[in-house]
Design an enzyme around this catalytic site. Structure first.
Site, PDB file in Angstrom:
ATOM      1  N   PRO A   7       5.919  29.600 -24.835  1.00 38.54           N
ATOM      2  CA  PRO A   7       7.019  30.420 -24.331  1.00 38.54           C
ATOM      3  C   PRO A   7       8.143  30.661 -25.339  1.00 38.54           C
ATOM      4  CG  PRO A   7       7.075  28.228 -23.351  1.00 38.54           C
ATOM      5  CD  PRO A   7       5.771  28.343 -24.082  1.00 38.54           C
ATOM      6  N   ASN A   8       8.661  31.855 -25.248  1.00 39.09           N
ATOM      7  CA  ASN A   8       9.825  32.323 -26.026  1.00 39.09           C
ATOM      8  C   ASN A   8       9.528  32.584 -27.501  1.00 39.09           C
ATOM      9  OD1 ASN A   8      11.675  32.131 -23.777  1.00 39.09           O
ATOM     10  ND2 ASN A   8      11.538  29.919 -24.003  1.00 39.09           N
ATOM     11  N   ARG A  15      15.467  35.343 -31.920  1.00 37.45           N
ATOM     12  CA  ARG A  15      15.902  34.196 -31.127  1.00 37.45           C
ATOM     13  C   ARG A  15      16.446  33.088 -32.023  1.00 37.45           C
ATOM     14  NH1 ARG A  15      11.778  29.607 -29.133  1.00 37.45           N
ATOM     15  NH2 ARG A  15      13.223  28.407 -27.882  1.00 37.45           N
ATOM     16  N   TYR A  20      15.377  28.904 -35.913  1.00 40.26           N
ATOM     17  CA  TYR A  20      13.949  29.210 -36.072  1.00 40.26           C
ATOM     18  C   TYR A  20      13.648  30.185 -37.206  1.00 40.26           C
ATOM     19  CZ  TYR A  20      13.849  26.949 -31.525  1.00 40.26           C
ATOM     20  OH  TYR A  20      13.986  26.042 -30.507  1.00 40.26           O
ATOM     21  N   ASN A  71       1.689  25.927 -31.381  1.00 37.24           N
ATOM     22  CA  ASN A  71       3.126  25.686 -31.234  1.00 37.24           C
ATOM     23  C   ASN A  71       3.427  25.952 -29.760  1.00 37.24           C
ATOM     24  OD1 ASN A  71       5.880  25.667 -31.067  1.00 37.24           O
ATOM     25  ND2 ASN A  71       6.226  26.819 -32.957  1.00 37.24           N
ATOM     26  N   ALA A  74       8.755  25.065 -25.734  1.00 35.42           N
ATOM     27  CA  ALA A  74       9.347  24.024 -24.884  1.00 35.42           C
ATOM     28  C   ALA A  74       8.307  23.307 -24.025  1.00 35.42           C
ATOM     29  CB  ALA A  74      10.431  24.630 -23.999  1.00 35.42           C
ATOM     30  N   HIS A  77       7.314  19.574 -24.494  1.00 32.85           N
ATOM     31  CA  HIS A  77       8.064  18.403 -24.044  1.00 32.85           C
ATOM     32  C   HIS A  77       7.752  17.960 -22.620  1.00 32.85           C
ATOM     33  CE1 HIS A  77       9.956  19.281 -27.797  1.00 32.85           C
ATOM     34  NE2 HIS A  77      10.437  20.457 -27.362  1.00 32.85           N
ATOM     35  N   ASP A  84      -3.824  17.732 -21.244  1.00 28.56           N
ATOM     36  CA  ASP A  84      -5.171  17.521 -20.705  1.00 28.56           C
ATOM     37  C   ASP A  84      -6.151  18.572 -21.216  1.00 28.56           C
ATOM     38  OD1 ASP A  84      -4.207  15.336 -19.388  1.00 28.56           O
ATOM     39  OD2 ASP A  84      -4.342  16.188 -17.368  1.00 28.56           O
ATOM     40  N   GLU A  95      -0.505  20.428 -34.129  1.00 25.99           N
ATOM     41  CA  GLU A  95       0.728  20.825 -33.436  1.00 25.99           C
ATOM     42  C   GLU A  95       1.746  21.240 -34.501  1.00 25.99           C
ATOM     43  OE1 GLU A  95       2.496  17.457 -31.506  1.00 25.99           O
ATOM     44  OE2 GLU A  95       4.198  18.585 -30.725  1.00 25.99           O
ATOM     45  N   HIS A  97       5.689  22.905 -35.296  1.00 27.27           N
ATOM     46  CA  HIS A  97       7.026  23.326 -34.855  1.00 27.27           C
ATOM     47  C   HIS A  97       7.785  23.849 -36.058  1.00 27.27           C
ATOM     48  CE1 HIS A  97       6.411  21.579 -30.961  1.00 27.27           C
ATOM     49  NE2 HIS A  97       5.951  20.495 -31.556  1.00 27.27           N
ATOM     50  N   ARG A 104      16.738  17.018 -33.167  1.00 25.14           N
ATOM     51  CA  ARG A 104      17.533  17.845 -32.250  1.00 25.14           C
ATOM     52  C   ARG A 104      17.870  17.069 -30.965  1.00 25.14           C
ATOM     53  NH1 ARG A 104      14.594  23.406 -31.761  1.00 25.14           N
ATOM     54  NH2 ARG A 104      16.616  23.973 -30.845  1.00 25.14           N
ATOM     55  N   ARG A 108      14.002  16.829 -26.703  1.00 17.30           N
ATOM     56  CA  ARG A 108      12.955  17.394 -27.563  1.00 17.30           C
ATOM     57  C   ARG A 108      12.193  16.308 -28.322  1.00 17.30           C
ATOM     58  NH1 ARG A 108      14.072  23.098 -27.879  1.00 17.30           N
ATOM     59  NH2 ARG A 108      16.306  23.468 -27.600  1.00 17.30           N
TER      60      ARG A 108
HETATM   61  C1  DQA Z   1       9.751  24.726 -31.174  1.00 20.17           C
HETATM   62  C2  DQA Z   1      10.598  23.519 -30.787  1.00 20.17           C
HETATM   63  C3  DQA Z   1      10.738  23.411 -29.274  1.00 20.17           C
HETATM   64  O1  DQA Z   1      11.564  22.305 -28.946  1.00 20.17           O
HETATM   65  C4  DQA Z   1      11.377  24.661 -28.721  1.00 20.17           C
HETATM   66  O2  DQA Z   1      11.454  24.592 -27.312  1.00 20.17           O
HETATM   67  C5  DQA Z   1      10.695  25.899 -29.166  1.00 20.17           C
HETATM   68  C6  DQA Z   1      10.277  26.014 -30.560  1.00 20.17           C
HETATM   69  C7  DQA Z   1       9.710  24.939 -32.709  1.00 20.17           C
HETATM   70  O3  DQA Z   1       8.835  25.649 -33.177  1.00 20.17           O
HETATM   71  O4  DQA Z   1      10.587  24.427 -33.416  1.00 20.17           O
HETATM   72  O5  DQA Z   1      10.558  26.868 -28.405  1.00 20.17           O
HETATM   73  O6  DQA Z   1       8.408  24.515 -30.736  1.00 20.17           O
END
Ligand code: DQA
Length: 155
Positions: A7-8, A15, A20, A71, A74, A77, A84, A95, A97, A104, A108
């Site tokens: 998401p996002n 953003r 980021y 990635n 959020a 977390h 699963d 993974e 980020h 942070r 997180r």
């Molecule tokens: C993130 C870190 C997460 O805590 C955050 O919610 C994101 C981006 C990162 O790429 O740094 O949406 O995954």
């Protein structure tokens, strides 16, 4: 291999660029695809703001994709369903980020994905995707070497 974003992350570039960076999701996909190409891998990229769609993408990778770079945004977390689904995937899981979640807010600092990931790359911005692809290629190469040893024990 599957490159999955949660998401996002479709808003990357616009953003919170101070956190980021200014590169867009398309830029990161291009970086990953170029790095993958150098290693003889192809990238299938998916992004969703919906947990169920991410789960279906992971299920769809089973038996079809050699590895997953994810990635989860959020969802990292708290989305145990991602934990699963990834646990049921047979292959390297990296993974990624862009930021370093451990530096942070305290909420997180927990990743529910980390326990089922082969490894985590965090805090290096877009470079993280290139590093993740190199990690995948190394894992897959090591796997291949092991299988060849098993298949041809005389070598
Ligand atoms: C993130 C870190 C997460 O805590 C955050 O919610 C994101 C981006 C990162 O790429 O740094 O949406 O995954």
């Amino acid at each position: 291999m599957l490159l999955l974003h949660g998401p996002n992350l479709n808003l990357l570039g616009a953003r919170e660029p101070e956190v980021y960076g200014t590169e867009t999701l398309a830029d990161h996909i291009a970086t990953a695809s170029a790095a993958a190409g150098e290693c003889g891998l192809t990238v299938e990229a998916r992004q969703s703001n919906h947990e169920g769609e991410l789960l279906e993408a992971i299920h769809g990778a089973r038996g079809r994709c050699a590895a997953i770079v994810v990635n989860p945004g959020a969802f990292t977390h708290y989305a145990w369903s991602l934990h699963d689904a990834l646990a049921a995937f047979d292959g390297p899981v990296v993974e990624v980020h862009l930021s370093n979640p451990n530096a942070r807010e305290p909420w997180r600092h927990t990743s529910v994905v980390a326990p089922v990931a082969t490894g985590t790359i965090a805090g290096f911005g877009g470079l993280g995707y290139r590093l993740a692809i190199e990690a995948v290629a190394t894992c897959l190469g090591a796997d291949r070497a092991e299988n060849e040893t098993v298949a041809r024990p005389d070598r």
